[in-house]
Design a protein around this motif. Sequence first.
Motif, PDB file in Angstrom:
ATOM      1  N   GLY A 109       0.827  -1.214   0.000  1.00  0.00           N
ATOM      2  CA  GLY A 109       0.000   0.000   0.000  1.00  0.00           C
ATOM      3  C   GLY A 109       0.856   1.258   0.000  1.00  0.00           C
ATOM      4  O   GLY A 109       0.603   2.199  -0.763  1.00  0.00           O
ATOM      5  N   ILE A 110       1.891   1.253   0.847  1.00  0.00           N
ATOM      6  CA  ILE A 110       2.778   2.416   0.953  1.00  0.00           C
ATOM      7  C   ILE A 110       3.481   2.664  -0.385  1.00  0.00           C
ATOM      8  O   ILE A 110       3.557   3.798  -0.879  1.00  0.00           O
ATOM      9  CB  ILE A 110       3.813   2.183   2.084  1.00  0.00           C
ATOM     10  N   MET A 111       3.974   1.590  -0.983  1.00  0.00           N
ATOM     11  CA  MET A 111       4.697   1.728  -2.259  1.00  0.00           C
ATOM     12  C   MET A 111       3.741   2.178  -3.385  1.00  0.00           C
ATOM     13  O   MET A 111       4.132   2.963  -4.249  1.00  0.00           O
ATOM     14  CB  MET A 111       5.360   0.401  -2.662  1.00  0.00           C
ATOM     15  N   LEU A 112       2.519   1.656  -3.362  1.00  0.00           N
ATOM     16  CA  LEU A 112       1.554   2.058  -4.395  1.00  0.00           C
ATOM     17  C   LEU A 112       1.213   3.540  -4.275  1.00  0.00           C
ATOM     18  O   LEU A 112       1.153   4.261  -5.275  1.00  0.00           O
ATOM     19  CB  LEU A 112       0.272   1.218  -4.292  1.00  0.00           C
ATOM     20  N   LYS A 113       1.004   3.998  -3.033  1.00  0.00           N
ATOM     21  CA  LYS A 113       0.709   5.425  -2.819  1.00  0.00           C
ATOM     22  C   LYS A 113       1.880   6.265  -3.314  1.00  0.00           C
ATOM     23  O   LYS A 113       1.689   7.297  -3.945  1.00  0.00           O
ATOM     24  CB  LYS A 113       0.487   5.702  -1.332  1.00  0.00           C
ATOM     25  N   GLY A 114       3.081   5.775  -3.018  1.00  0.00           N
ATOM     26  CA  GLY A 114       4.295   6.480  -3.446  1.00  0.00           C
ATOM     27  C   GLY A 114       4.391   6.588  -4.954  1.00  0.00           C
ATOM     28  O   GLY A 114       4.968   7.538  -5.487  1.00  0.00           O
ATOM     29  N   ALA A 115       3.801   5.618  -5.638  1.00  0.00           N
ATOM     30  CA  ALA A 115       3.858   5.636  -7.104  1.00  0.00           C
ATOM     31  C   ALA A 115       2.716   6.451  -7.705  1.00  0.00           C
ATOM     32  O   ALA A 115       2.595   6.553  -8.931  1.00  0.00           O
ATOM     33  CB  ALA A 115       3.826   4.209  -7.631  1.00  0.00           C
ATOM     34  N   GLY A 116       1.851   6.971  -6.844  1.00  0.00           N
ATOM     35  CA  GLY A 116       0.775   7.836  -7.347  1.00  0.00           C
ATOM     36  C   GLY A 116      -0.587   7.175  -7.431  1.00  0.00           C
ATOM     37  O   GLY A 116      -1.536   7.759  -7.968  1.00  0.00           O
ATOM     38  N   PHE A 117      -0.704   5.967  -6.888  1.00  0.00           N
ATOM     39  CA  PHE A 117      -2.014   5.299  -6.905  1.00  0.00           C
ATOM     40  C   PHE A 117      -2.850   5.739  -5.704  1.00  0.00           C
ATOM     41  O   PHE A 117      -2.301   6.090  -4.649  1.00  0.00           O
ATOM     42  CB  PHE A 117      -1.847   3.773  -6.837  1.00  0.00           C
ATOM     43  N   GLY A 118      -4.149   5.693  -5.866  1.00  0.00           N
ATOM     44  CA  GLY A 118      -5.050   5.862  -4.724  1.00  0.00           C
ATOM     45  C   GLY A 118      -5.237   4.480  -4.123  1.00  0.00           C
ATOM     46  O   GLY A 118      -5.523   3.532  -4.847  1.00  0.00           O
ATOM     47  N   VAL A 119      -5.054   4.368  -2.820  1.00  0.00           N
ATOM     48  CA  VAL A 119      -5.115   3.044  -2.199  1.00  0.00           C
ATOM     49  C   VAL A 119      -6.231   2.998  -1.163  1.00  0.00           C
ATOM     50  O   VAL A 119      -6.298   3.841  -0.269  1.00  0.00           O
ATOM     51  CB  VAL A 119      -3.760   2.693  -1.532  1.00  0.00           C
ATOM     52  N   ILE A 120      -7.095   2.010  -1.307  1.00  0.00           N
ATOM     53  CA  ILE A 120      -8.130   1.785  -0.284  1.00  0.00           C
ATOM     54  C   ILE A 120      -7.740   0.506   0.438  1.00  0.00           C
ATOM     55  O   ILE A 120      -7.825  -0.593  -0.125  1.00  0.00           O
ATOM     56  CB  ILE A 120      -9.546   1.647  -0.911  1.00  0.00           C
ATOM     57  N   ASP A 121      -7.267   0.669   1.667  1.00  0.00           N
ATOM     58  CA  ASP A 121      -6.763  -0.481   2.429  1.00  0.00           C
ATOM     59  C   ASP A 121      -7.867  -1.014   3.334  1.00  0.00           C
ATOM     60  O   ASP A 121      -8.300  -0.342   4.269  1.00  0.00           O
ATOM     61  CB  ASP A 121      -5.548  -0.037   3.269  1.00  0.00           C
ATOM     62  N   LEU A 122      -8.318  -2.237   3.033  1.00  0.00           N
ATOM     63  CA  LEU A 122      -9.422  -2.822   3.813  1.00  0.00           C
ATOM     64  C   LEU A 122      -8.923  -3.534   5.063  1.00  0.00           C
ATOM     65  O   LEU A 122      -9.715  -4.112   5.802  1.00  0.00           O
ATOM     66  CB  LEU A 122     -10.218  -3.798   2.929  1.00  0.00           C
ATOM     67  N   GLY A 123      -7.632  -3.546   5.294  1.00  0.00           N
ATOM     68  CA  GLY A 123      -7.090  -4.185   6.501  1.00  0.00           C
ATOM     69  C   GLY A 123      -6.908  -5.684   6.316  1.00  0.00           C
ATOM     70  O   GLY A 123      -6.604  -6.143   5.209  1.00  0.00           O
ATOM     71  N   ASN A 124      -7.139  -6.424   7.392  1.00  0.00           N
ATOM     72  CA  ASN A 124      -6.965  -7.876   7.287  1.00  0.00           C
ATOM     73  C   ASN A 124      -8.291  -8.598   7.511  1.00  0.00           C
ATOM     74  O   ASN A 124      -9.294  -7.970   7.819  1.00  0.00           O
ATOM     75  CB  ASN A 124      -5.881  -8.348   8.262  1.00  0.00           C
ATOM     76  N   ASN A 125      -8.247  -9.931   7.308  1.00  0.00           N
ATOM     77  CA  ASN A 125      -9.447 -10.763   7.508  1.00  0.00           C
ATOM     78  C   ASN A 125     -10.615 -10.253   6.646  1.00  0.00           C
ATOM     79  O   ASN A 125     -11.743 -10.144   7.131  1.00  0.00           O
ATOM     80  CB  ASN A 125      -9.805 -10.742   9.006  1.00  0.00           C
ATOM     81  N   VAL A 126     -10.323  -9.937   5.402  1.00  0.00           N
ATOM     82  CA  VAL A 126     -11.327  -9.308   4.523  1.00  0.00           C
ATOM     83  C   VAL A 126     -12.113 -10.376   3.734  1.00  0.00           C
ATOM     84  O   VAL A 126     -11.522 -11.162   2.984  1.00  0.00           O
ATOM     85  CB  VAL A 126     -10.652  -8.333   3.518  1.00  0.00           C
TER      86      VAL A 126
END
Lengths: 213, 242
Positions: A109-126
């Motif tokens: 998620g961190i790397m994707l945001k760094g590359a300019g993506f919008g990230v929706i992190d649903l956490g774990n146990n999804v």
Amino acid sequence: MDILKKISESLQLGDDVKVSVLTKEALEEKIPPKEILDNSLISSMNIIGNKYKVHEIFLPEVLLAAKAMYAGMDVLKPMFIQEGIPTIGKVVIGSVQGDLHDIGKNLVGIMLKGAGFGVIDLGNNVPPEKFVETAKQENASVIGMSALLTTTMPVMKKVVELLRKEGLRGRIRTIIGGAPVSEAFARAIGADAYGYDSANAVDVVKRLVGKSE
Amino acid sequence: MRKIIKIPIDEVRLSRNDILKTQGIPRGKNPSKTIEPLFNKAIELFLECSKPSGIVSEISIPEFGDVYKGEGLNEESTPLDEIFRKAEALALFAVTIGERVNQKMAQLFKENELVLGSMLDGAASVGTDKAADMVEDYYFNMLSKKGATTNSTPILRYSPGYCGWHMSGQKKLFEFLKPKDIGISLMDSYLMKPLKSISGVLVAGPKEIHKFKDSYPFCIQCKTHSCRERIRALFKESKPKT
């Protein structure tokens, strides 16, 4: 030295306080927020990502730089109040149902945001449905799933099947990752791609959304 | 005999190199000056938030045979299947450093304290492993007191989810060991909660019984081959126990 360059240098050193101050200064100098975002924050994170890939720097340095990038983005956020921070695509990520391992997914998620993506992190146990529902609601183009257990890997297949059932397979692409997961497993369950680590995941997602360099 | 072991946190010795390795920093390389204080802070947080405890319960070879069979999902042929039958003594074990560390890590990531969160995760993984080493030592001493082992009879641990022992093996292991008493529960996916927990079997016996080749079909998928390091260490020196 030009202010965008100064922001870039401070970001690469992981100095979040300085990045925040310099971003404010850049706005005061009437530099368009989009230009600060693209030509300073994101481009610097790309440099960091490339250095990480060739082991010139290590994970802690990447994370420090990411924190600095977020500090800059926080300053820019109010400038994009209507449409939100511009992204090159939206990615929904999470650790699949039954799995509580978070770290690997967080790094992606961190790397994707760094590359300019919008990230929706649903956490774990999804649950599988949550991945698909959120991707639809957010108009995301990619779902990224992480599993660290052989017993939770089958959940990834359920997500791919749900997408197929809803006729979304071509529109919402899937990438999977995690210790027991492999390229062969991705192929077997019909996922679009496999990422072997966080840096590779960014390259693969870029390819999936047609943003490869 | 079944014993609950309270592990003093100040006796859990964390190796700097092991923690740095979890952050992708190879041996011999040092983190930058900016990172160093964060590394120290992560260790502080680990010591503050961890509450290690373990449980060990002796088990006979036939009893373990049943636990090992689990839900019938193990690989057809596994190293442990050969090893445990040649053991001199066996014990089931579980160890955890508690839930607070996980909560702290989640909080750090939420607050964008990314390096600290990641370093704490690394320290917690290394710390859990060290706590498991201490349970191993405890069992060794237990056997020594009974005159059932010597320094040339080492103890090695094996866990469900590795080397062909299917994760579902956790079910029977938990039924026998009841690690709920130290706060570990099992999810439907056989994942332990708290996440930083280790369970498995402690095998006491001549070191030769642990020697196996990593040429089983499932070894191809293994990304660590850490068994090699364990076996090498076993033959390099017998671990001195106190």
